[in-house]
Enzyme design. Structure first.
Site, mmCIF file in Angstrom:
data_model
loop_
_atom_site.group_PDB
_atom_site.id
_atom_site.type_symbol
_atom_site.label_atom_id
_atom_site.label_comp_id
_atom_site.label_asym_id
_atom_site.label_seq_id
_atom_site.Cartn_x
_atom_site.Cartn_y
_atom_site.Cartn_z
ATOM 1 C CB THR A 33 -0.930 -0.005 1.236
ATOM 2 O OG1 THR A 33 -1.510 -1.307 1.377
ATOM 3 C CG2 THR A 33 -2.034 1.026 1.090
ATOM 4 C CG ASP A 86 0.035 -6.752 8.277
ATOM 5 O OD1 ASP A 86 0.104 -6.887 7.052
ATOM 6 O OD2 ASP A 86 1.017 -6.456 8.987
ATOM 7 C CD GLU A 105 6.324 -0.893 9.160
ATOM 8 O OE1 GLU A 105 6.281 -1.093 7.945
ATOM 9 O OE2 GLU A 105 5.662 -1.554 9.959
ATOM 10 C CE LYS A 123 -4.078 -5.469 4.310
ATOM 11 N NZ LYS A 123 -3.046 -4.487 4.103
#
Ligand code: 5RP
Length: 213
Positions: A33, A86, A105, A123
């Protein structure tokens, strides 16, 4: 091409563009994404200073598209961090780390003034845990950490043929129903040898953009 991922990325650009100045640094996550987001970000690269990246893969893509990438250590302020996930629950708690980049992250997300999460509808979940929860572990601590995870009720599985950008391994925890994400995030990170886990409950996004097909 995934239209929903692309649409989420376009919406994210529309959302951050009015906030951006020539001095702005944009935090960039990792994953398929975010790869769409990076392509869109490159189209407005003339209006901001550069990016801080959360992975080697994203750094490569950013640089290939002509966006300057800075070390987090050299940057005082990140305007906004944009990343995928996710799983996302109704309170914006996340599971991340499908790409094994969750440790960096989380650091870049925490160092940013705002966290925007971009996902497609698949998701969105009621309760986190269907997606195996990634835990980054130092190689020498792997078996010990795995035993501690079993005590917490999870089933850890070593991610095969995979090392993180930091040279560590990933244990993916299956069979978890995560009723209290904040508590589990803390408990997992208290196990010596754990670098970080993929629960983002302490560091949640302020905004979630769900791309439609
Ligand atoms: C990488 C991540 C990704 O954001 C997450 O896995 C989602 O990836 P994708 O956009 O490819 O579905 O946490 O560590």
């Amino acid at each position: 091409m995934s239209n929903s991922k692309l649409n989420a990325s376009i919406e994210a650009i529309e959302y951050i563009k009015p906030k951006i100045t020539q001095d702005s640094i944009v935090g960039v996550g990792t994953g398929s994404t975010v790869n769409y987001f990076i392509e869109e970000l490159a189209k407005i690269k003339h209006i901001f200073k550069g990016a801080v990246s959360s992975s080697e893969a994203s750094t490569k893509l950013l640089e290939n598209l002509g966006i300057d990438v800075f070390e987090l250590n050299d940057i005082n302020e990140i305007l906004v961090y944009v990343d995928g996930a996710d799983e996302v629950d109704v309170s914006y708690n996340l599971i991340k780390g499908g790409g094994g980049a969750h440790t960096r992250e989380k650091i870049v997300a925490s160092a940013s003034s705002e966290f925007v999460c971009i996902v497609d509808e698949s998701k969105l979940v009621g309760t986190l845990g269907n997606f195996p929860l990634p835990v980054e572990v130092m190689i020498k601590s792997r078996s010990y950490v795995a035993r501690e995870i079993v005590k917490l009720g999870g089933l850890p599985e070593l991610r095969k043929d995979f090392l993180t950008d930091q040279g560590n391994q990933i244990l993916d925890i299956k069979d978890l129903i995560i009723e209290n994400p904040l508590d589990l995030e803390r408990r997992l990170n208290l196990i010596p040898g754990v670098l970080d886990n993929g629960l983002f409950a302490n560091c949640k996004p302020q905004k979630v953009i769900v791309g439609k097909d």
